[in-house]
Design a protein around this motif. Structure first.
Motif, PDB file in Angstrom:
ATOM      1  N   GLY A  91      67.470   1.584  19.203  1.00  0.00           N
ATOM      2  CA  GLY A  91      67.959   2.917  19.508  1.00  0.00           C
ATOM      3  C   GLY A  91      67.104   3.568  20.570  1.00  0.00           C
ATOM      4  N   PRO A  92      67.434   4.796  20.938  1.00  0.00           N
ATOM      5  CA  PRO A  92      66.741   5.453  22.053  1.00  0.00           C
ATOM      6  C   PRO A  92      65.290   5.857  21.757  1.00  0.00           C
ATOM      7  CG  PRO A  92      68.857   6.512  21.575  1.00  0.00           C
ATOM      8  CD  PRO A  92      68.578   5.591  20.450  1.00  0.00           C
ATOM      9  N   GLU A 140      64.959   6.065  27.088  1.00  0.00           N
ATOM     10  CA  GLU A 140      65.704   5.490  25.966  1.00  0.00           C
ATOM     11  C   GLU A 140      65.630   3.967  25.888  1.00  0.00           C
ATOM     12  OE1 GLU A 140      69.652   7.054  26.436  1.00  0.00           O
ATOM     13  OE2 GLU A 140      69.098   9.024  25.628  1.00  0.00           O
ATOM     14  N   HIS A 141      65.225   3.309  26.959  1.00  0.00           N
ATOM     15  CA  HIS A 141      65.276   1.835  26.953  1.00  0.00           C
ATOM     16  C   HIS A 141      63.947   1.139  27.206  1.00  0.00           C
ATOM     17  CE1 HIS A 141      69.595   2.767  27.474  1.00  0.00           C
ATOM     18  NE2 HIS A 141      69.791   1.616  26.876  1.00  0.00           N
ATOM     19  N   ASN A 165      71.407  -8.128  31.329  1.00  0.00           N
ATOM     20  CA  ASN A 165      72.542  -7.571  30.587  1.00  0.00           C
ATOM     21  C   ASN A 165      73.780  -7.516  31.476  1.00  0.00           C
ATOM     22  OD1 ASN A 165      71.210  -5.588  32.144  1.00  0.00           O
ATOM     23  ND2 ASN A 165      72.135  -3.939  30.969  1.00  0.00           N
ATOM     24  N   ASN A 210      74.287   2.285  18.501  1.00  0.00           N
ATOM     25  CA  ASN A 210      73.984   3.198  19.616  1.00  0.00           C
ATOM     26  C   ASN A 210      74.549   2.707  20.950  1.00  0.00           C
ATOM     27  OD1 ASN A 210      72.349   5.315  18.336  1.00  0.00           O
ATOM     28  ND2 ASN A 210      70.953   3.627  17.897  1.00  0.00           N
ATOM     29  N   TYR A 225      71.444  -2.429  20.243  1.00  0.00           N
ATOM     30  CA  TYR A 225      71.187  -1.505  21.360  1.00  0.00           C
ATOM     31  C   TYR A 225      70.507  -2.186  22.556  1.00  0.00           C
ATOM     32  CZ  TYR A 225      69.316   2.727  23.602  1.00  0.00           C
ATOM     33  OH  TYR A 225      68.986   3.719  24.486  1.00  0.00           O
ATOM     34  N   LYS A 227      65.013  -3.273  21.153  1.00  0.00           N
ATOM     35  CA  LYS A 227      65.128  -1.899  20.660  1.00  0.00           C
ATOM     36  C   LYS A 227      66.429  -1.744  19.867  1.00  0.00           C
ATOM     37  CE  LYS A 227      63.555   1.694  22.462  1.00  0.00           C
ATOM     38  NZ  LYS A 227      63.470   2.937  23.229  1.00  0.00           N
ATOM     39  N   SER A 257      70.631  -7.447  35.468  1.00  0.00           N
ATOM     40  CA  SER A 257      69.696  -8.574  35.335  1.00  0.00           C
ATOM     41  C   SER A 257      69.960  -9.363  34.054  1.00  0.00           C
ATOM     42  CB  SER A 257      68.260  -8.066  35.387  1.00  0.00           C
ATOM     43  OG  SER A 257      68.079  -6.949  34.534  1.00  0.00           O
ATOM     44  N   LEU A 269      70.170  -0.727  34.453  1.00  0.00           N
ATOM     45  CA  LEU A 269      71.109   0.375  34.253  1.00  0.00           C
ATOM     46  C   LEU A 269      71.278   1.065  35.607  1.00  0.00           C
ATOM     47  CD1 LEU A 269      69.757   1.689  30.828  1.00  0.00           C
ATOM     48  CD2 LEU A 269      71.822   0.333  31.207  1.00  0.00           C
ATOM     49  N   ALA A 301      62.718  -4.061  28.744  1.00  0.00           N
ATOM     50  CA  ALA A 301      63.436  -3.473  27.615  1.00  0.00           C
ATOM     51  C   ALA A 301      63.278  -4.271  26.324  1.00  0.00           C
ATOM     52  CB  ALA A 301      64.928  -3.354  27.955  1.00  0.00           C
ATOM     53  N   VAL A 302      62.849  -5.515  26.426  1.00  0.00           N
ATOM     54  CA  VAL A 302      62.720  -6.358  25.231  1.00  0.00           C
ATOM     55  C   VAL A 302      61.312  -6.957  25.226  1.00  0.00           C
ATOM     56  CG1 VAL A 302      63.576  -8.422  24.045  1.00  0.00           C
ATOM     57  CG2 VAL A 302      65.179  -6.895  25.209  1.00  0.00           C
ATOM     58  N   ILE A 305      66.229  -5.222  31.692  1.00  0.00           N
ATOM     59  CA  ILE A 305      67.668  -4.948  31.786  1.00  0.00           C
ATOM     60  C   ILE A 305      67.883  -4.029  32.982  1.00  0.00           C
ATOM     61  CG2 ILE A 305      68.065  -5.169  29.308  1.00  0.00           C
ATOM     62  CD1 ILE A 305      68.352  -2.038  29.314  1.00  0.00           C
TER      63      ILE A 305
END
Lengths: 279, 340
Positions: free
Chosen positions: B211-212, B45-46, A141, A244, A187, B209, A139, B281, B293-294, B279
């Motif tokens: 980091g995790p 983590e995200h 990224n 990371n 990250y 972010k 999406s 994954l 994620a943001v 995002i």
């Protein structure tokens, strides 16, 4: 005007001596290679996906190498320019990462004649690469930019001889960056945010802890008279980690190319002293 | 000299071999348990709203992990995984496989829809409206311009928006209807917002972010829009934004930006939120997981993930009884406010 006339007079007067000097210098042919490579590619970039992707690797490289003028140390210097393309799939086979890179480097090496037919070179190189990885189904990224500049050691060993009556040269060359800089977004940072103006922490110092890489080419040059065929195996591995985000690119490829020594000669000079880059 | 050369090469070789060792990447097997763990870890983590939603992700794992067994079919595995991520109560979080995409609907399904496009097209515009791309527009009988933007999946350029706004030059005010706009590209929303500002506007803040860890965030960065050039049309008359609960994501973002422009009123129902930029994954079996994620904040540093309430005195639902009479009570209130 007067100064210009004086310069012309001086130039005209010294020209014969310059010609004499150049006549004593060895001719240094430029070893030029056009190479194509096809093989396997293994990509991972945790900014795009935590899953490793595998597929095909394609590349084209133009390379030049020439002995240097230096009378004290026998050195060679050259540069190359490469374009590569990767098409990889995930394990499930339902997503594709495409990669494209343009890279170039300049190198200089001191060479030694170790024994009859054997020689080796050790030196350094400076290089840069730019490109991108693209995973269409993501999406916000969907892509990861590649950008790096680096310097590092480079070495080669070579044996020159004959297989029956066929002249050949077997060479293994290896390079690895030691320092430089590379691009990596944060990250969870989106390129939209970079476009908005947040450009902090994008460029990182490259050292073997953050970005390590090995480039290796094992090749055999088979000389068929006026042309030389190069066959080889190329192995490139790169791993980087910053913010990371871990990236990995590994390729194994078969190489085929044409090598020729280019010489600019004055046909009226029959006693040219030729100093080749490799042979 | 030859010896030194061999020494150098013998040093370089093991160095090169050592340097070729890759940085580790955590990998999971492609079985049911591995896919579940990969999903839980990716979100862990995200995902960016654990604190705002008071979600204990470790507790969620302990709740769902015992349901994962080796004999689950992929449809059953999908069901358990979808239920787990629905605990995030996030419209931006979806699990997608070759046979299904999960979707958390309660952010809008528990609320009245408050919108009927035909009601306006028939009773206010008499079907005499214009269309450019997916945008419909016209001038209401009260001499107020009306623009409906149903989605930001496709966008208009500045020239297109100039054309629409110039066609309304005679209108006294403008209504932008973002009801049922489920979002799309924030850039398309930004293009619209810049036609309403005459000086740089800090419309909000964005925070990613680093980091995790759940609390590993960069400091928020301002989202600042520059005004357009003098060649473009800038609307300086009164503006009302209409929203319902299905005003989500990029439309929620546009509402947030417009609310930071002085004089803009916001009429209707609280937006659906969706203030986390998603995002994507993936899992070892190829399923993809999209998640917020943001973080995006408004200009007052409030997270609008839970929605943006209308301007004080402008909150209203569409009255079904009035709708039967051909009236959109949300649009009527906006007209009343702009006519004062």
């Amino acid at each position: 005007m007067f100064q210009l006339i004086r310069k012309l007079i001086i130039l005209t007067a010294t020209l014969p001596f310059a010609a004499l000097l150049s006549a004593q210098e060895p001719v240094r042919p430029v070893s030029t290679a056009w190479m194509a490579e096809v093989g396997s590619s293994h990509l991972a970039d945790t900014y795009l996906s935590p899953i490793r992707y595998s597929g095909m690797h394609y590349g084209l490289t133009y390379s030049r190498l020439q002995a240097m003028k230096s009378p004290l140390l026998p050195c060679v210097q050259g540069w190359d320019l490469g374009l590569s393309f990767d098409k990889t799939r995930n394990r499930a086979g339902n997503a594709t990462i495409l990669g494209a890179r343009l890279e170039g480097s300049w190198r200089m090496m001191r060479r030694w004649h170790l024994a009859k037919g054997f020689q080796a070179g050790v030196g350094g190189y400076a290089g840069a690469e730019f490109g991108a990885l693209y995973l269409s189904r993501n999406s916000n990224n969907p892509a990861q930019a590649i950008g790096a500049v680096c310097v590092g050691p480079e070495a080669f060993v070579q044996w020159t001889g004959k297989l029956k009556k066929l002249p050949l040269a077997v060479r293994w060359q290896l390079s690895s960056p030691l320092a430089g800089a590379f691009f990596c977004p944060n990250y969870g940072e989106l390129y939209y945010e970079i476009q908005l103006g947040n450009r902090s922490d994008l460029v990182h110092f490259a050292w073997p802890g953050s970005r390590r890489s090995v480039r290796s080419l094992l090749s055999v040059d088979l000389n068929f008279g006026r042309s030389t065929l190069r066959l080889g195996y190329s192995f490139n591995a790169l791993s980087s980690k910053a913010n990371n985000v871990t990236s990995r690119r590994i390729s194994h490829a078969a190489v085929v190319g044409i090598v020729c020594d280019l010489v600019t000669l004055n046909p009226r000079k029959s006693d040219a002293n030729i100093l080749p880059a490799y042979y | 000299m030859r010896t030194s050369c061999l020494h150098i090469i013998s040093l370089l070789l093991p160095l090169a071999v050592a340097l070729s060792a890759c940085h580790p990447i955590e990998e999971f097997p492609a079985d049911n348990s591995g896919n579940f763990e990969a999903l839980w870890t990716a979100v862990d983590e995200h995902y960016c709203f654990f604190a705002e939603k008071d979600v204990d992700w470790n507790r969620i794992r302990n709740q769902y992990a015992p349901l994962i067994t080796a004999d689950l079919s992929k449809q059953q595995l999908f069901g358990v995984c979808a239920d787990m991520i629905n605990e995030l109560r996030d419209g931006h979080t979806n699990l997608s496989s070759g046979f299904q995409t999960s979707y958390y609907r309660k952010w809008w399904s528990d609320y009245p829809q408050n919108y009927d496009a035909r009601l306006i097209e028939e009773n206010y515009l008499n079907f005499e409206y214009s269309q450019l791309g997916n945008v419909t527009y016209g001038i209401l009988p009260q001499n107020i311009g009306y623009i409906a933007i149903p989605s930001f999946n496709s966008g208009l350029g500045n020239g297109n928006i100039d054309w629409i706004l110039s066609s309304m030059a005679s209108a006294n005010a403008l209504i932008i209807d973002l009801r049922d706009n489920g979002g799309g590209s924030m850039s398309y929303a930004e293009t619209w917002v810049r036609h309403f500002i005459r000086q740089p506007l800090t419309a909000g803040y964005i925070q990613h972010k680093t980091g995790p860890a759940h609390d590993a965030f960069d400091s928020p960065r301002p989202i600042t829009f520059e005004p357009l050039s003098a060649d473009n049309i800038i609307w300086i008359k009164p503006v009302a934004i209409l929203t319902n609960r299905s005003t989500f994501s990029a439309a929620n973002y546009m509402t947030m930006c417009m609310r930071s422009i002085p004089g803009v009123i916001h009429v209707g129902a609280t937006t659906g939120g969706g203030a986390g930029m998603p995002i994507t994954l993936e899992l070892p079996n190829g399923w993809s997981i999209r998640m917020s994620a943001v973080r995006v904040y408004d200009s007052q540093m409030h997270i609008t993930e839970h929605g943006i309430e209308p301007t004080a005195g402008c909150a209203v639902d569409l009255d079904p009884a009035q709708a039967l009479q051909g009236h959109d009570s949300i649009l009527d209130l906006a007209i009343t406010k702009l006519s004062k």
